[in-house]
Write a protein that holds these residues in place. Structure first.
Motif, PDB file in Angstrom:
ATOM      1  N   THR A   1      48.926  18.657  -0.387  1.00 10.53           N
ATOM      2  CA  THR A   1      47.699  18.247   0.314  1.00 10.53           C
ATOM      3  C   THR A   1      46.702  19.400   0.344  1.00 10.53           C
ATOM      4  OG1 THR A   1      48.670  18.822   2.464  1.00 10.53           O
ATOM      5  CG2 THR A   1      48.838  16.519   1.758  1.00 10.53           C
ATOM      6  N   CYS A   2      47.204  20.640   0.326  1.00 15.20           N
ATOM      7  CA  CYS A   2      46.277  21.771   0.292  1.00 15.20           C
ATOM      8  C   CYS A   2      45.598  21.868  -1.072  1.00 15.20           C
ATOM      9  CB  CYS A   2      46.999  23.076   0.636  1.00 15.20           C
ATOM     10  SG  CYS A   2      47.284  23.213   2.422  1.00 15.20           S
ATOM     11  N   THR A   3      46.381  21.795  -2.141  1.00 14.61           N
ATOM     12  CA  THR A   3      45.740  21.904  -3.457  1.00 14.61           C
ATOM     13  C   THR A   3      44.836  20.709  -3.717  1.00 14.61           C
ATOM     14  OG1 THR A   3      47.759  21.042  -4.407  1.00 14.61           O
ATOM     15  CG2 THR A   3      47.460  23.399  -4.541  1.00 14.61           C
ATOM     16  N   SER A   4      45.114  19.570  -3.089  1.00 13.71           N
ATOM     17  CA  SER A   4      44.253  18.407  -3.297  1.00 13.71           C
ATOM     18  C   SER A   4      42.906  18.559  -2.581  1.00 13.71           C
ATOM     19  CB  SER A   4      44.929  17.138  -2.778  1.00 13.71           C
ATOM     20  OG  SER A   4      46.138  16.925  -3.448  1.00 13.71           O
ATOM     21  N   TRP A   5      42.941  19.071  -1.365  1.00 16.37           N
ATOM     22  CA  TRP A   5      41.728  19.055  -0.550  1.00 16.37           C
ATOM     23  C   TRP A   5      41.451  20.393   0.125  1.00 16.37           C
ATOM     24  CZ3 TRP A   5      45.267  14.817   1.027  1.00 16.37           C
ATOM     25  CH2 TRP A   5      45.129  13.733   0.153  1.00 16.37           C
ATOM     26  N   GLY A   6      40.681  21.231  -0.544  1.00 12.61           N
ATOM     27  CA  GLY A   6      40.189  22.451   0.097  1.00 12.61           C
ATOM     28  C   GLY A   6      40.765  23.741  -0.442  1.00 12.61           C
ATOM     29  N   ALA A   7      41.591  23.660  -1.499  1.00 10.07           N
ATOM     30  CA  ALA A   7      42.176  24.898  -2.032  1.00 10.07           C
ATOM     31  C   ALA A   7      41.083  25.819  -2.549  1.00 10.07           C
ATOM     32  CB  ALA A   7      43.144  24.572  -3.159  1.00 10.07           C
ATOM     33  N   LEU A   8      41.190  27.112  -2.239  1.00 11.17           N
ATOM     34  CA  LEU A   8      40.271  28.096  -2.790  1.00 11.17           C
ATOM     35  C   LEU A   8      40.753  28.476  -4.188  1.00 11.17           C
ATOM     36  CD1 LEU A   8      39.716  30.481   0.255  1.00 11.17           C
ATOM     37  CD2 LEU A   8      38.039  28.937  -0.762  1.00 11.17           C
ATOM     38  N   ALA A   9      39.791  28.639  -5.090  1.00  7.99           N
ATOM     39  CA  ALA A   9      40.157  29.026  -6.456  1.00  7.99           C
ATOM     40  C   ALA A   9      40.770  30.424  -6.453  1.00  7.99           C
ATOM     41  CB  ALA A   9      38.906  29.013  -7.340  1.00  7.99           C
ATOM     42  N   ASN A  10      41.691  30.664  -7.374  1.00  7.20           N
ATOM     43  CA  ASN A  10      42.269  32.001  -7.582  1.00  7.20           C
ATOM     44  C   ASN A  10      42.998  32.584  -6.383  1.00  7.20           C
ATOM     45  OD1 ASN A  10      41.087  32.008 -10.146  1.00  7.20           O
ATOM     46  ND2 ASN A  10      39.166  32.724  -9.265  1.00  7.20           N
ATOM     47  N   SER A  11      43.444  31.757  -5.463  1.00  5.08           N
ATOM     48  CA  SER A  11      44.246  32.272  -4.348  1.00  5.08           C
ATOM     49  C   SER A  11      45.006  31.105  -3.762  1.00  5.08           C
ATOM     50  CB  SER A  11      43.360  32.891  -3.268  1.00  5.08           C
ATOM     51  OG  SER A  11      42.787  31.879  -2.450  1.00  5.08           O
ATOM     52  N   THR A  12      45.876  31.403  -2.816  1.00  6.07           N
ATOM     53  CA  THR A  12      46.558  30.325  -2.116  1.00  6.07           C
ATOM     54  C   THR A  12      45.818  30.009  -0.813  1.00  6.07           C
ATOM     55  OG1 THR A  12      48.013  31.958  -1.165  1.00  6.07           O
ATOM     56  CG2 THR A  12      48.813  30.798  -3.113  1.00  6.07           C
ATOM     57  N   GLY A  13      44.539  30.365  -0.769  1.00  8.68           N
ATOM     58  CA  GLY A  13      43.753  30.130   0.434  1.00  8.68           C
ATOM     59  C   GLY A  13      43.191  28.725   0.513  1.00  8.68           C
ATOM     60  N   MET A  14      42.602  28.414   1.671  1.00  7.49           N
ATOM     61  CA  MET A  14      42.036  27.096   1.941  1.00  7.49           C
ATOM     62  C   MET A  14      40.670  27.226   2.572  1.00  7.49           C
ATOM     63  SD  MET A  14      43.859  24.413   1.307  1.00  7.49           S
ATOM     64  CE  MET A  14      43.309  23.171   2.474  1.00  7.49           C
ATOM     65  N   ARG A  15      39.820  26.251   2.246  1.00  4.51           N
ATOM     66  CA  ARG A  15      38.537  26.099   2.911  1.00  4.51           C
ATOM     67  C   ARG A  15      38.389  24.615   3.224  1.00  4.51           C
ATOM     68  NH1 ARG A  15      33.292  28.368   3.034  1.00  4.51           N
ATOM     69  NH2 ARG A  15      31.689  26.789   3.259  1.00  4.51           N
ATOM     70  N   ARG A  16      38.676  24.250   4.463  1.00  2.00           N
ATOM     71  CA  ARG A  16      38.584  22.846   4.841  1.00  2.00           C
ATOM     72  C   ARG A  16      37.884  22.811   6.206  1.00  2.00           C
ATOM     73  NH1 ARG A  16      44.032  20.529   5.706  1.00  2.00           N
ATOM     74  NH2 ARG A  16      44.387  20.205   3.488  1.00  2.00           N
ATOM     75  N   LEU A  17      36.570  22.935   6.147  1.00  2.00           N
ATOM     76  CA  LEU A  17      35.801  22.964   7.392  1.00  2.00           C
ATOM     77  C   LEU A  17      35.848  21.599   8.068  1.00  2.00           C
ATOM     78  CD1 LEU A  17      32.796  25.127   6.132  1.00  2.00           C
ATOM     79  CD2 LEU A  17      34.683  25.836   7.613  1.00  2.00           C
ATOM     80  N   ALA A  18      35.792  21.625   9.396  1.00  2.00           N
ATOM     81  CA  ALA A  18      35.916  20.398  10.182  1.00  2.00           C
ATOM     82  C   ALA A  18      34.900  19.356   9.727  1.00  2.00           C
ATOM     83  CB  ALA A  18      35.714  20.711  11.661  1.00  2.00           C
ATOM     84  N   LEU A  19      35.375  18.143   9.453  1.00  2.00           N
ATOM     85  CA  LEU A  19      34.539  16.990   9.109  1.00  2.00           C
ATOM     86  C   LEU A  19      33.758  17.169   7.812  1.00  2.00           C
ATOM     87  CD1 LEU A  19      33.373  16.126  12.738  1.00  2.00           C
ATOM     88  CD2 LEU A  19      35.243  15.082  11.455  1.00  2.00           C
ATOM     89  N   SER A  20      34.234  18.087   6.972  1.00  2.00           N
ATOM     90  CA  SER A  20      33.707  18.208   5.604  1.00  2.00           C
ATOM     91  C   SER A  20      34.301  17.069   4.773  1.00  2.00           C
ATOM     92  CB  SER A  20      34.134  19.545   5.007  1.00  2.00           C
ATOM     93  OG  SER A  20      35.565  19.591   4.963  1.00  2.00           O
ATOM     94  N   GLN A  21      33.891  16.961   3.520  1.00  2.00           N
ATOM     95  CA  GLN A  21      34.467  15.939   2.640  1.00  2.00           C
ATOM     96  C   GLN A  21      35.971  16.173   2.450  1.00  2.00           C
ATOM     97  OE1 GLN A  21      33.387  12.936   1.378  1.00  2.00           O
ATOM     98  NE2 GLN A  21      31.898  13.421   2.960  1.00  2.00           N
ATOM     99  N   GLU A  22      36.364  17.471   2.344  1.00  2.00           N
ATOM    100  CA  GLU A  22      37.790  17.779   2.201  1.00  2.00           C
ATOM    101  C   GLU A  22      38.555  17.315   3.439  1.00  2.00           C
ATOM    102  OE1 GLU A  22      35.402  20.050   1.731  1.00  2.00           O
ATOM    103  OE2 GLU A  22      35.528  20.301  -0.451  1.00  2.00           O
ATOM    104  N   ASP A  23      37.969  17.544   4.603  1.00  2.00           N
ATOM    105  CA  ASP A  23      38.628  17.153   5.847  1.00  2.00           C
ATOM    106  C   ASP A  23      38.715  15.624   5.935  1.00  2.00           C
ATOM    107  OD1 ASP A  23      39.877  17.637   8.310  1.00  2.00           O
ATOM    108  OD2 ASP A  23      37.993  17.586   9.415  1.00  2.00           O
ATOM    109  N   LYS A  24      37.628  14.937   5.551  1.00  2.00           N
ATOM    110  CA  LYS A  24      37.657  13.474   5.597  1.00  2.00           C
ATOM    111  C   LYS A  24      38.770  12.923   4.690  1.00  2.00           C
ATOM    112  CE  LYS A  24      35.223   9.253   4.289  1.00  2.00           C
ATOM    113  NZ  LYS A  24      35.887   8.439   5.317  1.00  2.00           N
ATOM    114  N   ARG A  25      38.911  13.552   3.529  1.00  2.00           N
ATOM    115  CA  ARG A  25      39.885  13.016   2.579  1.00  2.00           C
ATOM    116  C   ARG A  25      41.315  13.206   3.067  1.00  2.00           C
ATOM    117  NH1 ARG A  25      38.458  15.437  -2.926  1.00  2.00           N
ATOM    118  NH2 ARG A  25      40.040  14.001  -3.725  1.00  2.00           N
ATOM    119  N   ILE A  26      41.618  14.371   3.690  1.00  2.00           N
ATOM    120  CA  ILE A  26      42.999  14.515   4.172  1.00  2.00           C
ATOM    121  C   ILE A  26      43.214  13.672   5.435  1.00  2.00           C
ATOM    122  CG2 ILE A  26      42.734  16.615   5.613  1.00  2.00           C
ATOM    123  CD1 ILE A  26      45.563  17.345   4.333  1.00  2.00           C
TER     124      ILE A  26
END
Lengths: 429, 429
Positions: free
Chosen positions: B21-46
């Motif tokens: 679910t992380c790699t699907s919605w909000g994964a940062l490129a070139n790291s194992t980090g995440m960017r899933r800001l509240a109520l963003s499209q990534e947040d809506k999808r998860i």
């Protein structure tokens, strides 16, 4: 034809033009400040107005590849290059109504005075509005006079690509405003005989000394460095104080050291005006902070000495903090000390003495950079300073009295005429 | 029906779900980090995915007025309120894959385990995804659990009006993502029996002590203050060092003092994570700088003591600088110390002891704020911590081993079952 030395600019007309063009284009609400970023709609509107005014005075108007406007009033000697007067109409985001603007409007007032008195100069006389002097929209101060004064075509191409914070390039902004001209932005192809720039002092020295006019002999050397401090991110609530690698704490110590080093060495001035923090989260220990150091001294040697002292102190602070933060320094910009030409300095000195007497004049260096610093590298140049109230500039509270604006304009007129006379008589070669 | 104490979550399924679910919605490129800001499209999808998963398990899903998702699996006792498990799926702009996310995905794994083993609990069991815990998009951490846990309708209206940096309000973002529900965001109208939250420690203590599980007994008190330093703008090249009123130099000294005071008093932690400079011009002495101080201590009294010590040092620095700068302080946010409930702490303690034995457990306070800090004001609550590698969080390098994630989830399952058993037996009232 009127006796040249009795010619007087119209003080009321100058000051009315200064204020009315400011309130028309770029006035800040609730203050006497201005916001007229380079190639903004406000800048386009005053440029269009300026071009129309100059054409109405019979001038030939050219726009170069950087949007610099050259409005030339013909002289009798067809083979001579023009004596130029100018400055810039763009401002800081929250700037004043005098920095740059006075130099262009005073040049226009000189052209108006020459026209209404039917003065036939020997050399052509040109008004110049230089693009993006502030570098506030497109990073890089004195940008377009810098391109004109250097030989490199790379400079032009590189500047065209510089973008504002919205991602709009200089070239695009020139196109959108219809100020991408085809005159080469090159002093060799669009040359000048000499260049005079009237400007507010932007500092407290004239006011403190009780003098009316600064005869400017040089511009101090300047250098900008970008410093990046690196630490390690961490949660503000869970990371103990011991063992933190906080980039903002280290940057704070370095910024304090910039000030302290400039004060203790007495070599010049050093300022951190721009700072950014990568993370900007209340609950995160900052891991990356960048800031820019502006160093200015009378001589290039002193600039080097002060920069070296600052970076030596940085090393000591990093060693003493021993918090695993580090810093890197990149030189981003520099302008070597600029020495003005005695022919131009003497024209200003004689015109100022004629107007206010020797006791009201002081010879001085400019602390700020100006388009004249660039032009002086390739044509004879000098500047006239008038007092700034409380030394304040780059601020809506910037102020110079109507009387002092008119005095500066009158001296600009007489300096141009004195220089022109020198060329005609052969005392200036 | 399986013996409850032998029930085991599926470690592989949990970790596969966490990573996919992380790699699907909000994964940062070139790291194992995440960017899933509240109520963003990534947040809506998860969120959409989570709702579908919970419905597929037979849960009744409600969304409240702040977008909090409640997915309830029915219990046998119809009159009982649910035992809840949850956390948040939003992240910092450059965050990790565990902070918040683990607590929600572990709750889902518990629901899946209950379903596939046909476990009939006495109380209903609810999964909760709280909106905007990070406060990274809409300023204000633990925002939606805060609204749910307080009695004031003003809180809801005020939070709806909070805007992100693009000017989009929380209410608008809820509407756009279809997460503006009609369930009251109020613990009195949409209540819980108790609340358990599994979370990564986000600090170095478990790892340093070589322990596997933190039984969290409280959350430290926190307070945020916004400090504004005022000086006077001036030109960096023309204003002498003596007489400058540089807001950034003063702010730098104050930021250093925040760190020094926290270290010397040993009362808690204090951090400046956010700083802004009004002017941001290389050639202008800064006239206004703002920063936010985050102070956290074990007790509310220590928070007060540390804040007082910091501001006393500020006064002394301002007096010593005597550069005509000044500062103002506004308290912007605070969360009093939160004491968890012994019924919940004991459920976690017994579940953890069952799993790893007493020697692998440590009772601890939470340094970070969590949704459980708010829920604990109105329902019985507690938390489970698992180790964070190098104590790093709010960073793409945030990491907790798959084994530790599974261990935390197993303890969450058994704590919920132990609490449910207590209610059924009447040992918990």
């Amino acid at each position: 034809m009127t006796d040249r030395s009795s010619l007087r600019i119209n003080a009321d007309r100058l000051n009315e033009t200064l204020q009315s063009t400011c309130t028309s284009w770029g006035a800040l609400a609730n203050s006497t400040g201005m916001r007229r970023l380079a190639l903004s709609q406000e800048d386009k509107r005053i440029r269009d107005w300026l071009v129309a005014e100059c054409k109405a005075l019979g001038c030939d108007v050219k726009v170069d590849q950087m949007g610099n406007i050259f409005a030339m009033r013909a002289g009798l000697a067809k083979e001579r290059k023009p004596i130029a007067m100018g400055s810039h109409l763009d401002t800081q985001p929250a700037g004043g109504r005098y920095d740059g603007i006075l130099g262009v409007q005073a040049a226009l007032e000189v052209l108006r005075t020459l026209k209404e008195n039917n003065v036939q100069t020997h050399c052509p006389v040109t008004l110049i509005d230089w693009t993006n002097e502030e570098g506030a929209r497109f990073p890089g101060a004195m940008m377009a006079s810098g391109v004109w004064s250097t030989k490199s075509a790379t400079g032009l191409e590189a500047c065209w690509e510089i973008k504002d914070i919205e991602g709009i390039s200089m070239r695009k902004a020139l196109e959108v405003t219809s100020y991408l001209g085809d005159t080469p932005c090159d002093y060799r192809e669009n040359g000048l005989e000499s260049y005079f720039e009237l400007h507010i002092e932007q500092g407290p020295k004239l006011e403190a000394a009780g003098k009316k006019v600064g005869v400017v002999t040089s511009v101090q050397g300047m250098k900008w460095h970008r410093v990046r401090v690196s630490g390690v991110e961490g949660h503000s609530g869970t990371t103990p104080m011991i063992g933190r690698s906080d980039a903002l704490v280290t940057a704070s110590r370095l910024i304090t050291a910039v000030r302290d080093t400039a004060k203790s060495t007495n070599l010049g001035v050093a300022t951190v005006g721009v700072l950014s923090n990568d993370t900007q989260s209340q609950a995160t220990i900052p891991s990356g902070v960048e800031f820019i150091i502006d160093v200015r001294c009378s001589t290039d040697g002193m600039v080097e000495e002060l920069c070296t002292a600052i970076f030596k102190n940085f090393e000591e602070i990093i060693a003493a903090e021993s918090n695993n933060t580090s810093f890197e320094v990149v030189k981003t910009w520099g302008l070597p000390e600029s020495i003005f030409h005695e022919d131009c300095i003497e024209a200003v000195r004689s015109a100022a003495t004629l107007e206010v007497g020797g006791s009201q004049i002081v010879e001085m260096k400019s602390g700020a950079g100006h388009d004249a610093a660039w032009t002086s590298k390739v044509v004879k140049s000098s500047m006239i300073f008038v007092p700034s109230r409380d030394g304040i500039s780059h601020n809506p509270a910037e102020f110079t009295t109507a009387e002092d604006c008119a005095l500066g304009c009158q001296i600009l007129l007489q300096a141009v005429l004195a220089y022109d006379e020198g060329v005609k008589n052969g005392t200036i070669s």
